[in-house]
Design an enzyme around this catalytic site. Sequence first.
Site, PDB file in Angstrom:
ATOM      1  N   ALA A  66       0.836  -1.212   0.000  1.00  0.00           N
ATOM      2  CA  ALA A  66       0.000   0.000   0.000  1.00  0.00           C
ATOM      3  C   ALA A  66       0.866   1.256   0.000  1.00  0.00           C
ATOM      4  O   ALA A  66       0.485   2.287   0.543  1.00  0.00           O
ATOM      5  CB  ALA A  66      -0.912  -0.011   1.216  1.00  0.00           C
TER       6      ALA A  66
ATOM      7  N   GLY B 173       2.177   2.855  -2.726  1.00  0.00           N
ATOM      8  CA  GLY B 173       2.110   3.695  -3.927  1.00  0.00           C
ATOM      9  C   GLY B 173       1.314   4.971  -3.724  1.00  0.00           C
ATOM     10  O   GLY B 173       0.412   5.039  -2.891  1.00  0.00           O
TER      11      GLY B 173
ATOM     12  N   ARG C  23      -2.118   7.560 -11.089  1.00  0.00           N
ATOM     13  CA  ARG C  23      -3.247   7.641 -12.005  1.00  0.00           C
ATOM     14  C   ARG C  23      -4.526   8.143 -11.330  1.00  0.00           C
ATOM     15  O   ARG C  23      -5.503   8.444 -11.993  1.00  0.00           O
ATOM     16  CB  ARG C  23      -3.476   6.266 -12.670  1.00  0.00           C
ATOM     17  CG  ARG C  23      -2.338   5.874 -13.600  1.00  0.00           C
ATOM     18  CD  ARG C  23      -2.350   4.391 -13.942  1.00  0.00           C
ATOM     19  NE  ARG C  23      -1.678   3.578 -12.914  1.00  0.00           N
ATOM     20  CZ  ARG C  23      -1.504   2.264 -12.974  1.00  0.00           C
ATOM     21  NH1 ARG C  23      -1.955   1.600 -14.032  1.00  0.00           N
ATOM     22  NH2 ARG C  23      -0.889   1.603 -12.014  1.00  0.00           N
TER      23      ARG C  23
ATOM     24  N   GLY D  33       9.156  -0.335  -6.686  1.00  0.00           N
ATOM     25  CA  GLY D  33       8.492  -1.514  -7.221  1.00  0.00           C
ATOM     26  C   GLY D  33       7.991  -2.486  -6.169  1.00  0.00           C
ATOM     27  O   GLY D  33       8.377  -2.435  -5.003  1.00  0.00           O
TER      28      GLY D  33
ATOM     29  N   ASP E 187      -4.910  -2.014  -3.254  1.00  0.00           N
ATOM     30  CA  ASP E 187      -5.836  -1.385  -4.205  1.00  0.00           C
ATOM     31  C   ASP E 187      -6.798  -2.387  -4.834  1.00  0.00           C
ATOM     32  O   ASP E 187      -7.374  -2.122  -5.875  1.00  0.00           O
ATOM     33  CB  ASP E 187      -5.059  -0.610  -5.286  1.00  0.00           C
ATOM     34  CG  ASP E 187      -4.253  -1.501  -6.222  1.00  0.00           C
ATOM     35  OD1 ASP E 187      -4.161  -2.720  -5.976  1.00  0.00           O
ATOM     36  OD2 ASP E 187      -3.715  -0.970  -7.222  1.00  0.00           O
TER      37      ASP E 187
ATOM     38  N   GLU F 134       4.356  -7.659 -17.596  1.00  0.00           N
ATOM     39  CA  GLU F 134       3.551  -6.459 -17.371  1.00  0.00           C
ATOM     40  C   GLU F 134       3.121  -5.893 -18.721  1.00  0.00           C
ATOM     41  O   GLU F 134       3.845  -6.018 -19.711  1.00  0.00           O
ATOM     42  CB  GLU F 134       4.358  -5.418 -16.591  1.00  0.00           C
ATOM     43  CG  GLU F 134       4.616  -5.811 -15.161  1.00  0.00           C
ATOM     44  CD  GLU F 134       3.344  -6.181 -14.390  1.00  0.00           C
ATOM     45  OE1 GLU F 134       2.381  -5.398 -14.416  1.00  0.00           O
ATOM     46  OE2 GLU F 134       3.312  -7.263 -13.789  1.00  0.00           O
TER      47      GLU F 134
HETATM   48  C1  UD1 Z   1       0.219  -4.903 -10.470  1.00  0.00           C
HETATM   49  C2  UD1 Z   1       0.970  -6.135 -10.986  1.00  0.00           C
HETATM   50  C3  UD1 Z   1       0.229  -6.677 -12.204  1.00  0.00           C
HETATM   51  C4  UD1 Z   1      -1.214  -7.001 -11.831  1.00  0.00           C
HETATM   52  C5  UD1 Z   1      -1.910  -5.803 -11.173  1.00  0.00           C
HETATM   53  C6  UD1 Z   1      -3.217  -6.258 -10.573  1.00  0.00           C
HETATM   54  C7  UD1 Z   1       3.379  -5.844 -10.507  1.00  0.00           C
HETATM   55  C8  UD1 Z   1       4.685  -5.468 -11.050  1.00  0.00           C
HETATM   56  N1  UD1 Z   1       2.343  -5.768 -11.344  1.00  0.00           N
HETATM   57  O1  UD1 Z   1       0.267  -3.904 -11.476  1.00  0.00           O
HETATM   58  O2  UD1 Z   1       0.878  -7.845 -12.701  1.00  0.00           O
HETATM   59  O3  UD1 Z   1      -1.919  -7.429 -12.970  1.00  0.00           O
HETATM   60  O4  UD1 Z   1      -1.114  -5.264 -10.111  1.00  0.00           O
HETATM   61  O5  UD1 Z   1      -3.947  -5.183 -10.038  1.00  0.00           O
HETATM   62  O6  UD1 Z   1       3.278  -6.198  -9.345  1.00  0.00           O
HETATM   63  N2  UD1 Z   1       3.275  -0.714  -4.449  1.00  0.00           N
HETATM   64  C9  UD1 Z   1       4.134  -0.572  -3.391  1.00  0.00           C
HETATM   65  N3  UD1 Z   1       5.405  -0.159  -3.619  1.00  0.00           N
HETATM   66  C10 UD1 Z   1       5.867   0.083  -4.868  1.00  0.00           C
HETATM   67  C11 UD1 Z   1       4.996  -0.086  -5.961  1.00  0.00           C
HETATM   68  C12 UD1 Z   1       3.698  -0.480  -5.707  1.00  0.00           C
HETATM   69  O7  UD1 Z   1       3.747  -0.785  -2.231  1.00  0.00           O
HETATM   70  O8  UD1 Z   1       7.054   0.439  -4.985  1.00  0.00           O
HETATM   71  C13 UD1 Z   1       1.874  -1.129  -4.174  1.00  0.00           C
HETATM   72  C14 UD1 Z   1       0.842  -0.131  -4.654  1.00  0.00           C
HETATM   73  O9  UD1 Z   1       0.531   0.787  -3.641  1.00  0.00           O
HETATM   74  C15 UD1 Z   1      -0.360  -1.029  -4.997  1.00  0.00           C
HETATM   75  C16 UD1 Z   1       0.287  -2.360  -5.378  1.00  0.00           C
HETATM   76  O10 UD1 Z   1       1.622  -2.326  -4.873  1.00  0.00           O
HETATM   77  O11 UD1 Z   1      -1.192  -1.255  -3.875  1.00  0.00           O
HETATM   78  C17 UD1 Z   1       0.325  -2.584  -6.890  1.00  0.00           C
HETATM   79  O12 UD1 Z   1       1.011  -1.500  -7.506  1.00  0.00           O
HETATM   80  P1  UD1 Z   1       0.474  -0.825  -8.836  1.00  0.00           P
HETATM   81  O13 UD1 Z   1       1.416   0.230  -9.223  1.00  0.00           O
HETATM   82  O14 UD1 Z   1      -0.949  -0.466  -8.696  1.00  0.00           O
HETATM   83  O15 UD1 Z   1       0.648  -2.065  -9.856  1.00  0.00           O
HETATM   84  P2  UD1 Z   1      -0.142  -2.342 -11.197  1.00  0.00           P
HETATM   85  O16 UD1 Z   1       0.466  -1.551 -12.294  1.00  0.00           O
HETATM   86  O17 UD1 Z   1      -1.582  -2.218 -10.986  1.00  0.00           O
HETATM   87 CA    CA Z   2      -2.895  -1.602  -9.254  1.00  0.00          CA
END
Ligand code: UD1
Ligand code: CA
Length: 415
Positions: free
Chosen positions: A11, A13, A17, A79, A104, A156
Amino acid sequence: MNKDIAVIILAAGKGERMKSEIPKVMHKLCGRNMLAYVLDLAASLRPKKTVVVLGYKHELVAKSLPKNISAVVQKKLVGTADAVKEALTKLKDFQGTVLVLYGDTPLLKKESVDKLLKYHIENKVDATLLTAQMDKPAGYGRVLRDKLSSVSGVVEEKDADDFEKDIQEVNTGIICFNKLSLEAALKQVRPNNRKKEYYLTDTIKILYTEGKLVDGIKLGDLQEALGINSRVDLAKAGALMQQRINEKFMLDGVTIVDAGSTFISYGVKIGQDSVIYPFTAVESDVKIGKRCSIGPFAHLREGTRVADEATLGNFVETIRSKIGAKVFAKHFSYLGDASVGRKVNIGAGTVTANFDGRNKHSTVIKDNAMIGSDTILVAPVKIGKGAFTGAGAVVLNDVPENRKAVGVPARILKK
Ligand code: UD1
Ligand code: CA
């Protein structure tokens, strides 16, 4: 307690968007932030430990967490793999299955996660993905399968070629790992992708290449997989969550005439045989008794308590108010900071003037009082039992039991 399971919730991020100053997971669906739903899901699995990874405005998010939840702060949001690595620092003594949930994805249900965990544990898999079949899988990671149709990786969307983009099986983001396999794979994740991020999903290919057991099971209802990335997704997920809430009420004996135009927040209580008419909004922290009639076009806000058999009709707004049994407030009214007794009649256009520009004040209306149309009750003020106000009265002073007050400002009539 499930000793062999630990849950990590990502959580951190910002949710670029969402175009928002508020961290993504703090945005609300049906009156409650999306992370709260995921925390509930985690708690329902009774894990040994739950670790939430925070980042953007972490103090703000941390404040909303229950006390038994541990939080880690990811310093740089580079990431999902890095986020999981950070969470593992809080799980040093833990051995077993690590379940990764995304903050999310609030529609995910316990039954689906139970199924995933059962499959993962019984078959001693190193990593099991929860996948979903989607017609138009825009934005999601695609699940790669080898010639024998075993899961071999996740690509991805940003990094996918045209053939891979056509794959309709997506990664929901929910993955179960054997902890040791996860740790080993994380060491090898590199940011070799268009976003220059450390992807958790790369662990799948890494484990597969090493001959470890990776697998995926498909989610029955793909709506559960809806990941909220934009406010368009937020509205979609909100509508689905609303549908769940409304259906639960209907199954419990509440009539909702038009579920599509009825907005009831999470946690609201409504008694049996109450009827909710269209275009009604009931916000968090509201309780409605049995056999009530609410709406159409009613707006019940926090702190409203409605006793049995009350009627709140069109354009009635209430906040921080107690409405007694068998009260009628059938037409446009505002009742704020009010305590209304039994069998009170609130005439059309009644307003509690509860705010003097600085403070809120309360209005007390005792049993059987009859409030005339267009009465303004200037709080603090009390209307006695069985008292009466004339149409258009502006009531500045208390009206004693069984007396009448009329005019502007209202004067108490001699009996
Ligand atoms: C991610 C998945 C994707 C999947 C999708 C489903 C990865 C690389 N990709 O993409 O395969 O289909 O979710 O909804 O995992 N977050 C962190 N730290 C970070 C980056 C993200 O805690 O450095 C958290 C975000 O807050 C979020 C979750 O990880 O809750 C997913 O990140 P998000 O950027 O939404 O990934 P998607 O592009 O949706
Ligand atoms: Ca997401």
